[in-house]
Design a protein around this motif. Sequence first.
Motif, PDB file in Angstrom:
ATOM      1  N   ASP A  77       1.006  -1.383   0.023  1.00  0.00           N
ATOM      2  CA  ASP A  77      -0.260   0.144  -0.083  1.00  0.00           C
ATOM      3  C   ASP A  77       0.818   1.241   0.231  1.00  0.00           C
ATOM      4  O   ASP A  77       0.543   2.456  -1.162  1.00  0.00           O
ATOM      5  CB  ASP A  77      -0.726   0.279   0.924  1.00  0.00           C
ATOM      6  N   HIS A 128      -7.631  -1.082   9.033  1.00  0.00           N
ATOM      7  CA  HIS A 128      -6.728  -0.928   8.138  1.00  0.00           C
ATOM      8  C   HIS A 128      -7.422   0.732   7.660  1.00  0.00           C
ATOM      9  O   HIS A 128      -7.927   0.556   7.174  1.00  0.00           O
ATOM     10  CB  HIS A 128      -6.894  -1.633   6.951  1.00  0.00           C
ATOM     11  N   HIS A 139      -7.669   4.743   5.831  1.00  0.00           N
ATOM     12  CA  HIS A 139      -6.391   5.510   5.674  1.00  0.00           C
ATOM     13  C   HIS A 139      -6.763   7.517   5.537  1.00  0.00           C
ATOM     14  O   HIS A 139      -7.428   7.664   6.813  1.00  0.00           O
ATOM     15  CB  HIS A 139      -7.020   6.424   4.133  1.00  0.00           C
TER      16      HIS A 139
HETATM   17 ZN   LIG Z   1      -5.309   0.282   1.827  1.00  0.00          ZN
END
Ligand SMILES: [Zn+2]
Length: 521
Positions: free
Chosen positions: A13, A204, A206
């Motif tokens: 990522d 997870h 962002h």
């Molecule tokens: Zn991601």
Amino acid sequence: MPRIYLYDTTLRDGTQRAGISLSLEDKIQIAHLLDEFGLDYIEGGWPASNPKDTAFFQAARSLPWQSRIAAFGSTRRKEFSATEDPSLNGIVEAGVPVATIFGKASPFQVRDILGIDLDDNLKMVADSVRYLRDHDIEVVFDAEHFFDGARLDREYAVAVCEAAAEAGAQWVVLCDTNGGSLPDWIRELTALVGRRISAPLGIHAHDDAGLAVANSLAAVDAGATMVQGTINGYGERCGNANLCTIWPNLVFKMGLEAGQKPAMVQELTRLSRTVAEIANLAPDAGAPYVGENAFTHKAGVHVGAVRKHPEAYEHVPPESVGQKRRVLVSELAGKSNLLYHYEELRPGSAELAQVVEEVKRLEAQGYQFEDAESSMALLVQRALGQVPEYYQVERFHVSVTRDQAQPVTEATVRLRVGTRSFLEVGAGDGPVHALDNALRKALTGIYPEVEDLKLTDYKVRVLDGRAATASTVRVLVRSEFRGQPISTVGVSGNILEASWQALLDAVDYSLWNSGITPMEA
Ligand SMILES: [Zn+2]
């Protein structure tokens, strides 16, 4: 006290960030660092998506790891069974102990983006997890768009997690893929899934709303025991959750144990800076914990207070994350660090003062020694009078001409030992290459050992972008001499001069470090 598992996805990522391009060697180097720091999981890439990632897993297979290496991929596509699916088989062929696969957990994403019906998606998730589990691979299931999906249909988002858990996934990771959720929502939904499935949960996040760290901590607070993120928060758009902020927060603010080597958090700054150097990105001076300014105090009332009571303006001691307090007016910067690294330097000695002055002078010009340890070692050993003069440089000359629309590059280098002069000409693909070739030819006449010196990496960073083509540049050169890694630096307004300094340091360091004596004049 529950243990938190740190899952790093810098190599997958993280590389989605605009401006990052990691070579295979860069990826291996970063993976070794993450391993040294005891990150529990290292996601190496997406084997079915590109040859570089396939090569990474090939190389990783023959190396020893304490971290668990994970390959990334998607759940099977609708037109394939799990056994025939290229993405799943790419993971199996990668020979990794851990697979991280993502499946959609939002009805909007499933129906309108993927174009399949909701039940088929549940089957795709279950089949894919089961197929990998049948190959004895640990499965981390990333529920993509989970938090946005739950806003549309909470039951469906949870059903996707249940499908993965029932099929045997060891981890179910709830993803804030678009990075727009608020911590309260993350906390509420994480707790809800925790009540519904028994598999441990991960987060997870962002950073599109600037909340990736807060959201990750909220999930942990609600029971998640895995945090996925990247070093320095590198990632697509505004980035991923920054492990360099999350890790110390877990330890110092939440009293949790994180990672396989909890004590390594005390060297976190080195991890952050080294990864930035390898990624060829300027470190963020304002980053929490690891930024250059995180424990820097300017002259004035703060300095007086911090001298007496550091906690007056510091939320944690700088040493707890491998930082040092910087007081901008102080003459002491760097001394303790030097004493720590170089036992040969005596406290209070003239040599120590000289090195400190020299480092300060060079850093003001743009030198940085964090990723140029060999140049730093030379600087110290020269101050101690330990490095002999192996040769003198008389001159170098580089010319680039254009011949029938092709650039032709030649360099000449003239070195001297005593009264003897060594002049050589080298050609190359570009001026630095030609200069390096000419330098090597001239040196081999004096020190044949130089043939064992191999240049392995060359990086240029523009230090003051506003001056455009007249900018100062920093050149970092990595080389290898008889199995020993060498890292050197040069800084100049002229890219050839900066490269020349870094190349000469690499030569001098290898000669000195191998105990080679200077040629008789
Ligand atoms: Zn991601």
